[in-house]
Scaffold this active site. Structure first.
Site, PDB file in Angstrom:
ATOM      1  N   LYS A   1     -12.068  29.805 -10.634  1.00  0.00           N
ATOM      2  CA  LYS A   1     -11.539  31.142 -10.941  1.00  0.00           C
ATOM      3  C   LYS A   1     -10.008  31.137 -10.950  1.00  0.00           C
ATOM      4  O   LYS A   1      -9.386  31.677 -11.857  1.00  0.00           O
ATOM      5  CB  LYS A   1     -12.083  32.134  -9.902  1.00  0.00           C
ATOM      6  CG  LYS A   1     -11.717  33.570 -10.152  1.00  0.00           C
ATOM      7  CD  LYS A   1     -12.682  34.507  -9.447  1.00  0.00           C
ATOM      8  CE  LYS A   1     -12.370  34.705  -7.987  1.00  0.00           C
ATOM      9  NZ  LYS A   1     -11.141  35.483  -7.745  1.00  0.00           N
ATOM     10  N   SER A   2      -9.407  30.504  -9.961  1.00  0.00           N
ATOM     11  CA  SER A   2      -7.937  30.497  -9.895  1.00  0.00           C
ATOM     12  C   SER A   2      -7.344  29.786 -11.112  1.00  0.00           C
ATOM     13  O   SER A   2      -6.360  30.242 -11.701  1.00  0.00           O
ATOM     14  CB  SER A   2      -7.471  29.772  -8.630  1.00  0.00           C
ATOM     15  OG  SER A   2      -7.818  30.522  -7.499  1.00  0.00           O
TER      16      SER A   2
ATOM     17  N   GLY B   1      -7.334  40.753  -7.740  1.00  0.00           N
ATOM     18  CA  GLY B   1      -5.977  40.684  -7.177  1.00  0.00           C
ATOM     19  C   GLY B   1      -5.138  39.642  -7.899  1.00  0.00           C
ATOM     20  O   GLY B   1      -3.928  39.829  -8.100  1.00  0.00           O
TER      21      GLY B   1
ATOM     22  N   ARG C   1      -5.555  47.474  -2.166  1.00  0.00           N
ATOM     23  CA  ARG C   1      -4.991  46.216  -1.639  1.00  0.00           C
ATOM     24  C   ARG C   1      -3.458  46.216  -1.697  1.00  0.00           C
ATOM     25  O   ARG C   1      -2.870  46.876  -2.556  1.00  0.00           O
ATOM     26  CB  ARG C   1      -5.591  45.033  -2.410  1.00  0.00           C
ATOM     27  CG  ARG C   1      -7.076  44.911  -2.088  1.00  0.00           C
ATOM     28  CD  ARG C   1      -7.732  43.802  -2.829  1.00  0.00           C
ATOM     29  NE  ARG C   1      -7.224  42.502  -2.422  1.00  0.00           N
ATOM     30  CZ  ARG C   1      -7.538  41.370  -3.025  1.00  0.00           C
ATOM     31  NH1 ARG C   1      -8.342  41.378  -4.073  1.00  0.00           N
ATOM     32  NH2 ARG C   1      -7.056  40.235  -2.598  1.00  0.00           N
TER      33      ARG C   1
ATOM     34  N   SER D   1       0.480  33.048   0.490  1.00  0.00           N
ATOM     35  CA  SER D   1      -0.279  33.640  -0.619  1.00  0.00           C
ATOM     36  C   SER D   1       0.089  32.957  -1.925  1.00  0.00           C
ATOM     37  O   SER D   1       1.226  33.046  -2.390  1.00  0.00           O
ATOM     38  CB  SER D   1       0.021  35.144  -0.731  1.00  0.00           C
ATOM     39  OG  SER D   1      -0.451  35.621  -1.981  1.00  0.00           O
TER      40      SER D   1
ATOM     41  N   GLN E   1      -1.017  33.864  -4.723  1.00  0.00           N
ATOM     42  CA  GLN E   1      -0.822  34.896  -5.743  1.00  0.00           C
ATOM     43  C   GLN E   1       0.627  35.363  -5.749  1.00  0.00           C
ATOM     44  O   GLN E   1       1.239  35.511  -6.819  1.00  0.00           O
ATOM     45  CB  GLN E   1      -1.756  36.079  -5.481  1.00  0.00           C
ATOM     46  CG  GLN E   1      -3.223  35.714  -5.672  1.00  0.00           C
ATOM     47  CD  GLN E   1      -4.164  36.842  -5.335  1.00  0.00           C
ATOM     48  OE1 GLN E   1      -3.743  37.915  -4.881  1.00  0.00           O
ATOM     49  NE2 GLN E   1      -5.452  36.613  -5.531  1.00  0.00           N
TER      50      GLN E   1
ATOM     51  N   ASP F   1     -10.845  31.446   1.108  1.00  0.00           N
ATOM     52  CA  ASP F   1     -12.028  31.992   0.424  1.00  0.00           C
ATOM     53  C   ASP F   1     -13.335  31.381   0.928  1.00  0.00           C
ATOM     54  O   ASP F   1     -14.405  31.872   0.592  1.00  0.00           O
ATOM     55  CB  ASP F   1     -11.911  31.774  -1.088  1.00  0.00           C
ATOM     56  CG  ASP F   1     -10.796  32.616  -1.696  1.00  0.00           C
ATOM     57  OD1 ASP F   1     -10.405  33.636  -1.079  1.00  0.00           O
ATOM     58  OD2 ASP F   1     -10.297  32.254  -2.775  1.00  0.00           O
TER      59      ASP F   1
ATOM     60  N   ARG G   1     -13.017  41.578   5.171  1.00  0.00           N
ATOM     61  CA  ARG G   1     -14.052  40.537   5.311  1.00  0.00           C
ATOM     62  C   ARG G   1     -14.354  40.204   6.772  1.00  0.00           C
ATOM     63  O   ARG G   1     -15.442  39.725   7.080  1.00  0.00           O
ATOM     64  CB  ARG G   1     -13.625  39.282   4.538  1.00  0.00           C
ATOM     65  CG  ARG G   1     -13.689  39.514   3.043  1.00  0.00           C
ATOM     66  CD  ARG G   1     -13.242  38.320   2.227  1.00  0.00           C
ATOM     67  NE  ARG G   1     -13.582  38.557   0.818  1.00  0.00           N
ATOM     68  CZ  ARG G   1     -13.169  37.787  -0.185  1.00  0.00           C
ATOM     69  NH1 ARG G   1     -12.405  36.740   0.051  1.00  0.00           N
ATOM     70  NH2 ARG G   1     -13.540  38.063  -1.428  1.00  0.00           N
TER      71      ARG G   1
HETATM   72  C1  S3P Z   1      -5.898  33.073  -5.196  1.00  0.00           C
HETATM   73  C2  S3P Z   1      -5.237  33.087  -3.993  1.00  0.00           C
HETATM   74  C3  S3P Z   1      -5.834  33.599  -2.752  1.00  0.00           C
HETATM   75  C4  S3P Z   1      -7.356  33.661  -2.840  1.00  0.00           C
HETATM   76  C5  S3P Z   1      -7.815  34.288  -4.118  1.00  0.00           C
HETATM   77  C6  S3P Z   1      -7.312  33.511  -5.316  1.00  0.00           C
HETATM   78  C7  S3P Z   1      -5.195  32.593  -6.386  1.00  0.00           C
HETATM   79  O1  S3P Z   1      -5.351  34.910  -2.525  1.00  0.00           O
HETATM   80  O2  S3P Z   1      -7.883  34.358  -1.741  1.00  0.00           O
HETATM   81  O3  S3P Z   1      -9.246  34.332  -4.172  1.00  0.00           O
HETATM   82  O4  S3P Z   1      -5.858  32.346  -7.424  1.00  0.00           O
HETATM   83  O5  S3P Z   1      -3.970  32.448  -6.323  1.00  0.00           O
HETATM   84  P1  S3P Z   1      -3.939  35.184  -1.763  1.00  0.00           P
HETATM   85  O6  S3P Z   1      -2.840  34.715  -2.607  1.00  0.00           O
HETATM   86  O7  S3P Z   1      -3.918  36.689  -1.576  1.00  0.00           O
HETATM   87  O8  S3P Z   1      -4.069  34.459  -0.454  1.00  0.00           O
END
Ligand code: S3P
Length: 404
Positions: A7-8, A75, A103, A143, A145, A292, A323
């Site tokens: 997914k990422s 997110g 969020r 993070s 993200q 995750d 969670r």
């Molecule tokens: C992700 C980063 C993580 C993870 C999310 C996917 C990403 O979140 O929990 O499922 O693809 O960069 P955070 O950046 O909020 O930790």
């Protein structure tokens, strides 16, 4: 066992290909609803997104969407696109479902504002003021993200943009930008990019999602008489801490056909029922690397003799649901000895889990973790809103049935 595409990596492949000059080819994209949200936002911004190909608009060609960009439950979509859109000469609004709008987005608003962008939340509105300038940003929480949002804004910002991480997080953005010709400099806890004029289009094979595989690894290790073969799993070292922890705990997981594709490590995994398992401890930096996977790890702990501790994971409160509360409630209802803390759980095993009616709270990973608990439990488990698994793994329940 067939996994959805990571997914990422799928989100990043679409976003970066959407910003490249010309056609990129992407195979193995996740079919989950989150990645569909990213695809539809990119279409609204002018990219041509087809099944296995994306025509990018070029870094200078992002078009203003006609209305708010709907990021659904994702997110990653919202935070990464905020980084790109903060650097555009027009204002964009990013919205999503009830979970996403709750969020925290101040974590992207803050660095983007420091870079000179207009950014406000809630609701999340970014862009309309240029030019941005590079900053050195120390992430207050680990993070990927937020790191990615700042690096993406950094592609448009004058000078150098640096991010310093308190703990290592997934580096898919850095690897993919490098593959597209950007000079990404990573050293220790610091990563830097400079202003960039052009992203080269790419050809990506998205590996199978290790986070999706984590549910099957735990199932395969705990259900008596199992042998599970999971081909083509992404085992990027910034994602594979979970795999190593399971092995240390006594899980029998064998990797073969290890290779690197597009900068990402990939392997086939074979899992056999474990014979002797030991309790484990997870804390800060480890928790960030397996954020995750912690839910299904909590399920595993219910079957291990002794007390396991998961801490340093306060971020779990601000995921698709709280969670920490969701798993304490669900596993507790099934008879587990689980105590929630501010930043994790203490779990004492082994417990004979019993089927119960439990709540997913609309959170895909909670639903899947409780389904694996249900597989280990006596009697029937009913999961409310279980269809939310569509967010990351639409085939989850079919695969689960094929195991039973
Ligand atoms: C992700 C980063 C993580 C993870 C999310 C996917 C990403 O979140 O929990 O499922 O693809 O960069 P955070 O950046 O909020 O930790």
């Amino acid at each position: 066992m067939v996994l959805p595409g990571d997914k990422s990596i799928s989100h990043r492949a679409l976003i970066l290909a959407g910003l490249a000059d010309g056609w990129s080819r992407i195979h193995g994209l996740s079919a989950g609803a989150d990645v569909q949200s990213t695809a539809s936002c990119l279409r609204a911004l002018g990219a041509q997104v087809e099944d296995t190909a994306v025509r990018g608009v070029g870094l200078g060609g992002v078009r203003k969407a006609e209305g708010p960009l709907d990021c659904g439950n994702s997110g990653t979509t919202m935070r990464l696109l905020a980084g790109v859109l903060a650097a555009q000469p027009f204002v964009s609004e990013l919205t999503g479902d009830e979970s996403l709008t709750r969020r925290p987005m101040d974590r992207v608003v803050k660095p983007l504002t420091q870079m000179g962008a207009h950014a406000e939340w809630p609701p999340l509105r970014v862009g309309g003021r240029r030019p941005l300038h590079g900053i050195e940003y120390r992430l207050p929480v680990p993070s990927a993200q937020v790191k990615s949002a700042v690096l993406l804004a950094g592609l448009f910002a004058e000078g150098t943009t640096a991010v310093i991480e308190p703990a290592r997080t997934r580096n898919h953005t850095e690897l993919m930008l490098t593959a597209m010709g950007v000079d990404v400099r990573s050293e220790g806890d610091r990563v830097e990019v400079d202003r960039t004029d052009k992203l080269e289009p790419i050809h990506i094979e998205v590996p199978g999602d290790l986070s999706a595989a984590s549910f099957w690894m735990v199932a395969g290790g705990l259900v008596p008489g199992s042998t599970l073969h999971i081909p083509g799993v992404g085992v990027n070292p910034t994602r594979s801490a979970f795999l190593e922890l399971l092995r240390e705990t006594g899980f029998d997981i064998h990797a073969s056909r290890e290779h690197v594709s597009g900068g990402e490590a990939v392997a086939d995994l074979e899992i056999h029922t474990a014979v002797d398992l030991h309790p484990f401890e997870v804390d800060g930096a480890m928790a960030a690397e397996m954020i995750d996977e912690l839910l299904v790890l909590a399920v595993a702990a219910t079957q291990i003799e002794g007390e396991s501790h998961i801490s340093g994971a306060a971020e779990l409160h601000v995921k698709e649901s709280d969670r920490i509360a969701a798993m304490a409630e669900g596993l507790g209802a099934m008879g587990a000895n689980i105590t929630p803390h501010d930043d994790g759980w203490t779990i004492k095993g082994p417990s004979n889990l019993r089927g119960a009616r439990v709540r997913s709270r609309g959170d895909h990973r909670v639903a899947m973790a409780l389904a694996i608990a249900g597989l280990l439990a006596d009697g029937e488990t009913e999961i409310e809103d279980a269809e939310c698994v569509e967010i990351s793994d639409p085939g989850f329940f079919d695969q689960l049935e094929s195991l039973c």
